[in-house]
Design a protein around this motif. Structure first.
Motif, mmCIF file in Angstrom:
data_model
loop_
_atom_site.group_PDB
_atom_site.id
_atom_site.type_symbol
_atom_site.label_atom_id
_atom_site.label_comp_id
_atom_site.label_asym_id
_atom_site.label_seq_id
_atom_site.Cartn_x
_atom_site.Cartn_y
_atom_site.Cartn_z
ATOM 1 N N LEU A 23 0.791 -1.209 -0.033
ATOM 2 C CA LEU A 23 -0.076 0.053 0.168
ATOM 3 C C LEU A 23 0.931 1.114 0.087
ATOM 4 C CD1 LEU A 23 -3.399 0.634 1.971
ATOM 5 C CD2 LEU A 23 -1.544 2.457 1.578
ATOM 6 N N ILE A 24 0.830 1.905 -1.114
ATOM 7 C CA ILE A 24 1.811 3.283 -1.246
ATOM 8 C C ILE A 24 1.022 4.169 -0.757
ATOM 9 C CG2 ILE A 24 2.981 4.662 -2.826
ATOM 10 C CD1 ILE A 24 3.700 1.573 -3.023
ATOM 11 N N GLY A 25 -0.184 4.307 -0.535
ATOM 12 C CA GLY A 25 -0.849 5.478 -0.057
ATOM 13 C C GLY A 25 -2.411 5.823 -0.203
ATOM 14 N N ILE A 26 -2.962 6.655 0.628
ATOM 15 C CA ILE A 26 -4.438 6.955 0.320
ATOM 16 C C ILE A 26 -4.461 8.214 -0.084
ATOM 17 C CG2 ILE A 26 -6.659 6.783 1.396
ATOM 18 C CD1 ILE A 26 -5.645 4.494 3.126
ATOM 19 N N TYR A 27 -5.182 8.779 -0.904
ATOM 20 C CA TYR A 27 -5.016 10.031 -1.592
ATOM 21 C C TYR A 27 -6.565 10.572 -1.662
ATOM 22 C CZ TYR A 27 -0.414 8.514 -2.419
ATOM 23 O OH TYR A 27 0.881 8.010 -2.011
ATOM 24 N N PRO A 28 -6.661 11.893 -1.518
ATOM 25 C CA PRO A 28 -7.950 12.759 -1.720
ATOM 26 C C PRO A 28 -8.521 12.766 -3.037
ATOM 27 C CG PRO A 28 -6.423 14.231 -1.343
ATOM 28 C CD PRO A 28 -5.604 12.884 -1.490
ATOM 29 N N SER A 29 -7.728 12.475 -4.037
ATOM 30 C CA SER A 29 -8.250 12.564 -5.461
ATOM 31 C C SER A 29 -7.383 11.596 -6.310
ATOM 32 C CB SER A 29 -7.807 14.024 -5.954
ATOM 33 O OG SER A 29 -6.549 14.289 -6.013
ATOM 34 N N GLN A 30 -7.775 11.238 -7.509
ATOM 35 C CA GLN A 30 -7.074 10.264 -8.626
ATOM 36 C C GLN A 30 -5.963 11.285 -9.044
ATOM 37 O OE1 GLN A 30 -9.537 8.844 -11.522
ATOM 38 N NE2 GLN A 30 -7.975 7.377 -12.121
#
Length: 163
Positions: A23-30
């Motif tokens: 899991l590289i990260g969780i982001y607020p936008s594509q």
């Protein structure tokens, strides 16, 4: 309508060992997830397997696998558990479920992303009685991630044949 978060994953083959997923990260936008993918592609390990990146849009507060599962059916049905109106907070909490079947074959399911630890626990409690999950209740885990924060910033090295 609730908010979505974008999960950036990277998977690469580990010979007979299967696929290793990070899991590289969780982001607020594509767009933010695509930018993070560009940064990660330049790092050791990721540079050798640039085709392994995937971006998944997940609605916040929605639990996947809401009807449970069995080992022969790999279909996810989702249901909204939490009201997700308003802005996406930081950090966010991601819930996973993992178990082995048959022996030494890991099955990992991403359950969902939630605003708070209490919401993540509520999702786990909801799923524990469902088919499949009720037989593997100790397979649930959750963690918090900073929204927009990259992980694996140094890249990675794969060691084959280690005993």
């Amino acid at each position: 309508m609730g908010r979505s978060a974008y999960v950036l994953l990277h998977g690469h083959l580990m010979d007979e060992e299967g696929v290793d997923t990070k899991l590289i990260g969780i982001y607020p936008s594509q767009e933010a997830a695509v930018l993070a993918m560009g940064r990660a592609r330049m790092l050791p390990g990721f540079l050798e397997s640039p085709e392994g990146f995937t971006i998944h849009e997940l609605p916040v507060g929605v639990a996947a696998w809401s009807t449970g599962f069995d080992e022969n059916r790999q279909q996810s049905i989702s249901c909204r558990l939490i009201d997700t109106s308003g802005e996406l907070g930081d950090p966010v909490f991601i819930v996973h479920h993992e178990y082995e079947f048959p022996e030494e074959v890991d099955h990992v399911r991403m359950i969902g992303i939630f605003h708070s630890e209490a919401d993540a626990i509520r999702a786990i409690d909801f799923l524990k009685a469902k088919p499949g999950f009720c037989d593997h209740q100790d397979g649930f885990s959750f963690g918090f991630y900073g929204l927009g924060e990259d992980h694996w910033k140094e890249g990675f090295v794969t060691v084959h044949g280690y005993e």
